[in-house]
Design an enzyme around this catalytic site. Sequence first.
Site, PDB file in Angstrom:
ATOM      1  N   VAL A  15       0.840  -1.218   0.000  1.00  0.00           N
ATOM      2  CA  VAL A  15       0.000   0.000   0.000  1.00  0.00           C
ATOM      3  C   VAL A  15       0.869   1.261   0.000  1.00  0.00           C
ATOM      4  O   VAL A  15       0.671   2.174  -0.820  1.00  0.00           O
ATOM      5  CB  VAL A  15      -0.955   0.000   1.223  1.00  0.00           C
ATOM      6  N   ARG A  46      11.347  -0.841   7.204  1.00  0.00           N
ATOM      7  CA  ARG A  46      12.142  -1.701   8.099  1.00  0.00           C
ATOM      8  C   ARG A  46      13.537  -1.938   7.534  1.00  0.00           C
ATOM      9  O   ARG A  46      14.514  -1.967   8.245  1.00  0.00           O
ATOM     10  CB  ARG A  46      11.416  -3.040   8.267  1.00  0.00           C
ATOM     11  N   LYS A 206     -13.484  -4.907   9.161  1.00  0.00           N
ATOM     12  CA  LYS A 206     -14.064  -3.961   8.199  1.00  0.00           C
ATOM     13  C   LYS A 206     -15.548  -3.728   8.472  1.00  0.00           C
ATOM     14  O   LYS A 206     -16.027  -2.590   8.404  1.00  0.00           O
ATOM     15  CB  LYS A 206     -13.851  -4.481   6.771  1.00  0.00           C
TER      16      LYS A 206
END
Length: 431
Positions: A15, A46, A206
């Site tokens: 994303v 990371r 969701k």
Amino acid sequence: MSSSIRVGLLGCGVVGGATARILLEHADTVSQKAGVRVDLARIAVRSLSKQREISLPPETYTTDPWEVVGDPNIDVIVEAMGGIEPALDLILHAIRSGKHVVTANKELLSTLGREVMAAADEAGVDVLFEASVAGGIPIVRPMKESLAGDRVKRVMGIVNGTTNYILTQMSETGVSFTEALGQAEELGYTELDPSSDIEGFDAASKIAILASIAFGARVVAGDVHREGISKVTAADVDAAHQLGYEVKLLAVAEIEDGQVAVRVHPAMLPRTHPLASVRDVYNAVFVEAEEVGELMFLGRGAGGPPTASAVVGDIVELARNIKSESRSPGSAYYREPAHIKAQDEVGVRYYVVLSVQDQPGVLSSVAGMFAHHGISIASVRQEGFGDQASLVLITHHATEAQHAATFGDLEQLDAVKSVGSRMRVEGTSES
Ligand code: NAP
Ligand code: HSE
């Protein structure tokens, strides 16, 4: 106010990477729509050695996300790391430093949304989360804004791309569950832990977010009755087809007797229902409201570019807000907890297969058991004969508790060898 809005990105994976690319490739459009230049200033990851899909000066990247949220020149933080910690602390720190936040993190919002929204209200900043539900589909903003004057009665959706992809592949190409899951992972649809998709946790998060907005009160993931698709077999999918249904992982939130009933489970949907034709990674949310009637929102529910499209839409809204010194519509739906209806009391319909003795009186004793528990049978059909006889029944509306008691008692009948597959039936004129 400065002449540009500076964005700090936490995470540059599926994303975050697509968000960064869109901000760079669509820079002119984004700035024109926002009314101010939008600059991607810093990115926390990371690993600094990973290949990224965008090319930026190395000093843009850091492995320390605190450097990004602590940068006084950054106006908007986009959290695309996932998980609860350190995402929660980073978001709260950003908010308390007066930064606006965009997040795709449904896990966080559906558990700790209240804390996040309360901090945002206190600091007078916005937290936008369009990408957290159904990937690229604009559903959060329409529910919050366009339907603000209506009364939503029911929201029923296919809100997990991975499971819809798997069920579609199993149904149409005959691949195994494991193969289809592998493909979904390769395509970047799955969560870090794919059992979150398969077992319905992702869909539960969701629908909790959507239910909170739809009914104006806080619903958390733990309120959602949840069953995944790991027990759905090829035989179930076949049986559904024979009866004119498709099997889908549905997320349902509805008002029943003034309470919120909210659940995620596989269900059989008649092929004529608009959600039944939603294939592959596509998601769709079917909304029923008092005045507007039925609405359906359809689009790609997972993957980098669709999800990032929603993230960038939120960044543009925030840039406009910053420019006009305004805030987006409030977050009141997180303040008070919703009254949740116990799943046992929720009205449902079932498809059930009973393996039976093929002898006189079987049908009557089975029908008698349903009647004893107050359940009316909508259809019944015998398949096979002799040792292979089975009855395929679909019930009318009755509570989960009535159905559970009936299935338990049917097991005790001499005429019934076993209670086999069962699945809820949704999307008929009764449900
Ligand atoms: P992802 O591909 O695993 O990306 C996570 C990113 O965060 C990576 O860039 C990773 O760095 C970085 N990261 C993780 N922990 C970090 C830390 N402690 N410090 C600095 N950077 C850290 O995940 P994703 O699929 O993009 O998902 C991100 C969020 O979006 C999740 O909340 C997910 O639920 C949500 N979402 C995903 C989709 C989808 O289709 N994938 C759709 C809607 C919403 P490295 O790159 O160096 O490993
Ligand atoms: N894993 C999620 C899905 C990503 O498959 O729908 C989008 O939230």
